[in-house]
Design a protein around this motif. Structure first.
Motif, mmCIF file in Angstrom:
data_model
loop_
_atom_site.group_PDB
_atom_site.id
_atom_site.type_symbol
_atom_site.label_atom_id
_atom_site.label_comp_id
_atom_site.label_asym_id
_atom_site.label_seq_id
_atom_site.Cartn_x
_atom_site.Cartn_y
_atom_site.Cartn_z
ATOM 1 N N ASP A 242 67.251 69.485 25.928
ATOM 2 C CA ASP A 242 66.804 68.349 26.727
ATOM 3 C C ASP A 242 66.648 68.793 28.176
ATOM 4 O O ASP A 242 67.417 69.628 28.667
ATOM 5 C CB ASP A 242 67.824 67.205 26.637
ATOM 6 C CG ASP A 242 67.273 65.879 27.136
ATOM 7 O OD1 ASP A 242 67.114 65.733 28.360
ATOM 8 O OD2 ASP A 242 67.026 64.992 26.298
ATOM 9 N N ASN B 235 61.390 53.073 32.879
ATOM 10 C CA ASN B 235 62.065 53.710 31.741
ATOM 11 C C ASN B 235 61.445 55.053 31.357
ATOM 12 O O ASN B 235 61.307 55.389 30.185
ATOM 13 C CB ASN B 235 62.070 52.774 30.530
ATOM 14 C CG ASN B 235 62.840 51.498 30.787
ATOM 15 O OD1 ASN B 235 63.931 51.524 31.346
ATOM 16 N ND2 ASN B 235 62.261 50.370 30.404
ATOM 17 N N SER C 53 64.350 59.308 29.588
ATOM 18 C CA SER C 53 64.697 58.894 28.233
ATOM 19 C C SER C 53 66.191 58.635 28.080
ATOM 20 O O SER C 53 67.026 59.151 28.831
ATOM 21 C CB SER C 53 64.267 59.974 27.234
ATOM 22 O OG SER C 53 65.106 61.111 27.342
ATOM 23 N N GLY C 54 66.509 57.837 27.073
ATOM 24 C CA GLY C 54 67.902 57.548 26.780
ATOM 25 C C GLY C 54 68.681 58.790 26.410
ATOM 26 O O GLY C 54 69.865 58.931 26.758
ATOM 27 N N SER C 55 68.039 59.732 25.695
ATOM 28 C CA SER C 55 68.725 60.972 25.315
ATOM 29 C C SER C 55 69.044 61.818 26.545
ATOM 30 O O SER C 55 70.114 62.435 26.622
ATOM 31 C CB SER C 55 67.872 61.766 24.328
ATOM 32 O OG SER C 55 66.611 62.123 24.902
ATOM 33 N N THR C 56 68.134 61.833 27.514
ATOM 34 C CA THR C 56 68.380 62.577 28.752
ATOM 35 C C THR C 56 69.530 61.954 29.526
ATOM 36 O O THR C 56 70.427 62.653 30.016
ATOM 37 C CB THR C 56 67.109 62.606 29.615
ATOM 38 O OG1 THR C 56 66.092 63.360 28.934
ATOM 39 C CG2 THR C 56 67.373 63.240 30.969
ATOM 40 N N GLN C 57 69.540 60.632 29.640
ATOM 41 C CA GLN C 57 70.636 59.958 30.322
ATOM 42 C C GLN C 57 71.960 60.207 29.612
ATOM 43 O O GLN C 57 73.006 60.370 30.258
ATOM 44 C CB GLN C 57 70.351 58.462 30.419
ATOM 45 C CG GLN C 57 69.176 58.106 31.311
ATOM 46 C CD GLN C 57 69.015 56.609 31.486
ATOM 47 O OE1 GLN C 57 69.986 55.872 31.565
ATOM 48 N NE2 GLN C 57 67.769 56.151 31.548
#
Length: 243
Positions: free
Chosen positions: A202, A31, A34-38
């Protein structure tokens, strides 16, 4: 117009793509992406799908490249599939193959293709010339094509395929995050501007340049035998920037 001649592109007889679905694969069991990058990456795929077949689509320029069935197109996109590959992090690269030391592991392209093929078939995911898998690996992992060409000393991304005579080939692009940080990011964004350009704030913005580049090359040269120049290196993404 189509670039041609000694310094440009020529056609070598293979197929181009006539519409496909994209599937995002995050090879990231730790992980680290990051979720924001995805989310930024996935939004890009969704936005491109929304403009599928329109002149406003970033890939519309590829229609000038053809095969016996007509123009290359980016249409009929069904969306994005996000998966996490359950892998072993055993290094598949030769000792000291990659150029720097901040990575904690190194994967070979053979490992990438074998694991992706296993994952796709075990989950019953689609294969063949109408699907492309965009694979992302985290910053702390180098990827090597051979003993000397790696994502921390030679390249930023690439596209290729897992050939198959029965189940259909698996087309994929590989976008490592290896160089994508504040120190090294401009190695993959050469535009005579030393500032990182991140409109979304990002690092995904730099990665999407590579995504756009590799998908454009996949559309026009999916089996590595369609449109490229004499060097077999400079393809549409390099001759005619799409982003």
């Amino acid at each position: 117009s189509v670039l041609s001649g000694a310094a440009g592109l020529s056609y070598h007889g293979g197929p181009v793509m006539h519409g496909f679905a994209t599937h995002a694969i995050y090879w990231d069991p730790g992980n680290a992406i990051s979720g924001s990058t995805q989310a930024v990456i996935n939004q890009y795929f969704s936005d491109v799908a929304h403009d599928s077949g329109l002149g406003s689509n970033v890939y519309s320029v590829n229609a000038q490249y053809t095969d016996s069935s007509g123009s290359a197109t980016y249409s009929g996109v069904t969306g994005v599939r996000t998966c996490a590959l359950p892998i072993s992090w055993a290094s598949g690269c030769p000792a000291n193959a990659h150029g720097t030391t901040y990575e904690t592991n190194c994967l070979s392209d053979a490992q990438i293709s074998a694991e992706l093929s296993s994952f796709v078939h075990s989950h019953g995911l689609p294969t063949g010339p109408s699907n492309v898998y965009s694979v992302f690996t985290p910053h702390n992992v180098a990827v090597c094509l051979n003993d000397t060409s790696c994502s921390d000393n030679s390249f930023c991304s690439y596209h290729t395929l897992v050939p198959s005579s029965t189940a259909g080939e698996i087309l994929y692009t590989l976008q490592p995050f290896t160089w994508l940080d504040a120190t090294n990011g401009k190695r993959c964004q050469s535009d005579n501007n030393y500032a990182l350009q991140q409109p979304n704030g990002d690092i995904a913005d730099l990665e999407l340049k590579l995504v756009s580049h590799e998908l454009s090359e996949t559309i026009t040269n999916p089996q590595l035998n369609a449109w490229y120049d004499r060097s077999e290196e400079r393809r549409v993404g390099k001759e005619c920037r799409s982003r």
